[in-house]
Design a protein around this motif. Structure first.
Motif, mmCIF file in Angstrom:
data_model
loop_
_atom_site.group_PDB
_atom_site.id
_atom_site.type_symbol
_atom_site.label_atom_id
_atom_site.label_comp_id
_atom_site.label_asym_id
_atom_site.label_seq_id
_atom_site.Cartn_x
_atom_site.Cartn_y
_atom_site.Cartn_z
ATOM 1 N N SER A 91 0.829 -1.208 0.000
ATOM 2 C CA SER A 91 0.000 0.000 0.000
ATOM 3 C C SER A 91 0.865 1.262 0.000
ATOM 4 O O SER A 91 0.501 2.269 -0.602
ATOM 5 N N HIS A 92 2.003 1.187 0.703
ATOM 6 C CA HIS A 92 2.954 2.306 0.695
ATOM 7 C C HIS A 92 3.365 2.598 -0.757
ATOM 8 O O HIS A 92 3.354 3.753 -1.190
ATOM 9 N N GLU A 93 3.675 1.542 -1.514
ATOM 10 C CA GLU A 93 4.084 1.736 -2.919
ATOM 11 C C GLU A 93 2.928 2.260 -3.767
ATOM 12 O O GLU A 93 3.111 3.137 -4.610
ATOM 13 N N LEU A 94 1.733 1.724 -3.542
ATOM 14 C CA LEU A 94 0.564 2.218 -4.293
ATOM 15 C C LEU A 94 0.300 3.686 -3.950
ATOM 16 O O LEU A 94 -0.159 4.464 -4.783
ATOM 17 N N GLY A 95 0.612 4.039 -2.695
ATOM 18 C CA GLY A 95 0.494 5.437 -2.272
ATOM 19 C C GLY A 95 1.430 6.327 -3.090
ATOM 20 O O GLY A 95 1.023 7.398 -3.552
ATOM 21 N N HIS A 96 2.670 5.866 -3.299
ATOM 22 C CA HIS A 96 3.616 6.631 -4.132
ATOM 23 C C HIS A 96 3.012 6.863 -5.523
ATOM 24 O O HIS A 96 3.108 7.957 -6.072
ATOM 25 N N VAL A 97 2.404 5.818 -6.079
ATOM 26 C CA VAL A 97 1.821 5.935 -7.424
ATOM 27 C C VAL A 97 0.668 6.934 -7.397
ATOM 28 O O VAL A 97 0.599 7.860 -8.216
ATOM 29 N N CYS A 117 8.029 12.598 0.792
ATOM 30 C CA CYS A 117 7.268 11.613 0.008
ATOM 31 C C CYS A 117 7.139 10.305 0.778
ATOM 32 O O CYS A 117 6.091 9.651 0.739
ATOM 33 N N GLU A 118 8.224 9.912 1.479
ATOM 34 C CA GLU A 118 8.164 8.659 2.250
ATOM 35 C C GLU A 118 7.133 8.753 3.356
ATOM 36 O O GLU A 118 6.367 7.820 3.581
ATOM 37 N N HIS A 119 7.091 9.904 4.052
ATOM 38 C CA HIS A 119 6.082 10.070 5.113
ATOM 39 C C HIS A 119 4.683 10.001 4.515
ATOM 40 O O HIS A 119 3.784 9.389 5.082
ATOM 41 N N THR A 131 17.640 9.043 0.920
ATOM 42 C CA THR A 131 16.332 9.578 0.567
ATOM 43 C C THR A 131 15.259 9.101 1.535
ATOM 44 O O THR A 131 14.276 9.773 1.743
ATOM 45 N N HIS A 132 15.464 7.902 2.114
ATOM 46 C CA HIS A 132 14.474 7.400 3.076
ATOM 47 C C HIS A 132 14.840 7.925 4.451
ATOM 48 O O HIS A 132 15.961 7.699 4.902
ATOM 49 N N PRO A 133 13.901 8.629 5.093
ATOM 50 C CA PRO A 133 14.221 9.125 6.428
ATOM 51 C C PRO A 133 14.550 7.945 7.337
ATOM 52 O O PRO A 133 14.088 6.839 7.098
HETATM 53 ZN ZN LIG Z 1 8.656 4.704 -0.328
#
Ligand SMILES: [Zn+2]
Length: 256
Positions: free
Chosen positions: A142-148, A186-188, A228-230
């Motif tokens: 879902s995190h990845e789908l969120g990015h999309v 973006c990660e948050h 890039t990832h906190p």
């Molecule tokens: Zn991510």
């Protein structure tokens, strides 16, 4: 010859060399022309550079997609029914554009998304499916789908291209830091999407914690990703705070 006593000082205009003012005017005009030409060249060069980066990102993406097709398994109702069901449930909550999901044989605990054109591609490394339980996998997916859904996938190529514009070292460092700052935001955002889609803060946090632990062990590309990832601790703290917020409770109950 004796200098005659002056009744008043000479007027500068009476002895200024002819054309001095004209030459000054021309010189200033030329300075402006050079500034304008340099600025135009910089703008044109930058636009060209960004265009080039996007074209390169597009062809890299195509090549990556081709290589992936050869070794990864596309997630379909036939190949991975439970994963397919998880993806359908998340997509129903988040409403991303069409995506293809793949499982790639890879020992690092990682997932990512790429693609400039539709459908976007989400890749889950096979190690995730072995290490995480279904709820944790659902969060990562879902995190990845969120990015999309949030447009990060295609923006990343564009903004990354902009931040990579050839510039003096100090300017480059500033652009790079700004790009990483945006990436962390973006990660948050994607973590929030993951939580909203799965509605299980404990599983979201345990998924994040495991990804960090395993990758630190493996010493894999995580050093790069860390830029890039906190830091996971920060991500977990942010997500905890969000899960406890009135804003989250309101969204979680109204869109269910
Ligand atoms: Zn991510």
């Amino acid at each position: 010859m004796p200098i005659p006593p002056a009744s008043r000082p000479f007027s500068p205009s009476s002895y200024r060399y002819p054309g001095e003012h004209l030459i000054l005017g021309l010189t200033l005009g030329l300075v402006l022309v050079v500034i304008a030409a340099t600025a135009t060249a910089t703008v044109c060069g930058s636009v060209l550079f960004v265009g080039l980066m996007v074209v390169m990102a597009y062809s890299t993406t195509r090549a990556h997609h081709g290589a992936l097709m050869a070794r990864a398994t596309a997630v379909t109702p036939e190949t991975a029914p439970s994963l397919w069901a998880l993806a359908q449930a998340s997509a129903a909550r988040l409403g991303p554009e069409p995506v293809q999901i793949y499982v790639a044989p890879n020992a690092s605990l990682n997932a990512y998304t790429f693609g400039l054109s539709s459908p976007k591609v989400v890749v889950l490394n096979s190690a995730l499916l072995q290490a995480l339980d279904a709820d944790e996998v659902a969060f990562v997916l879902s995190h990845e789908l969120g990015h999309v859904r949030l447009g990060h996938t295609w923006l990343n190529s564009l903004v990354g291209g902009l931040a990579g514009i050839p510039s003096p070292a100090a300017a480059f460092a500033v652009l790079h830091l700004a790009f990483m700052w945006w990436n962390r935001a973006c990660e948050h955002s994607a973590d929030r999407a993951g939580l909203l889609a799965t509605a299980n803060a404990n599983k979201a946090i345990s998924a994040l914690a495991q990804v960090e632990a395993r990758d630190a062990e493996a010493g894999s590309q995580w050093a790069e990703a860390l830029a890039t990832h906190p830091l996971m601790a920060r991500r977990i703290a942010e997500l905890r705070q969000y899960a406890a917020s009135a804003e989250y409770r309101r969204l979680a109950t109204t869109t269910a």
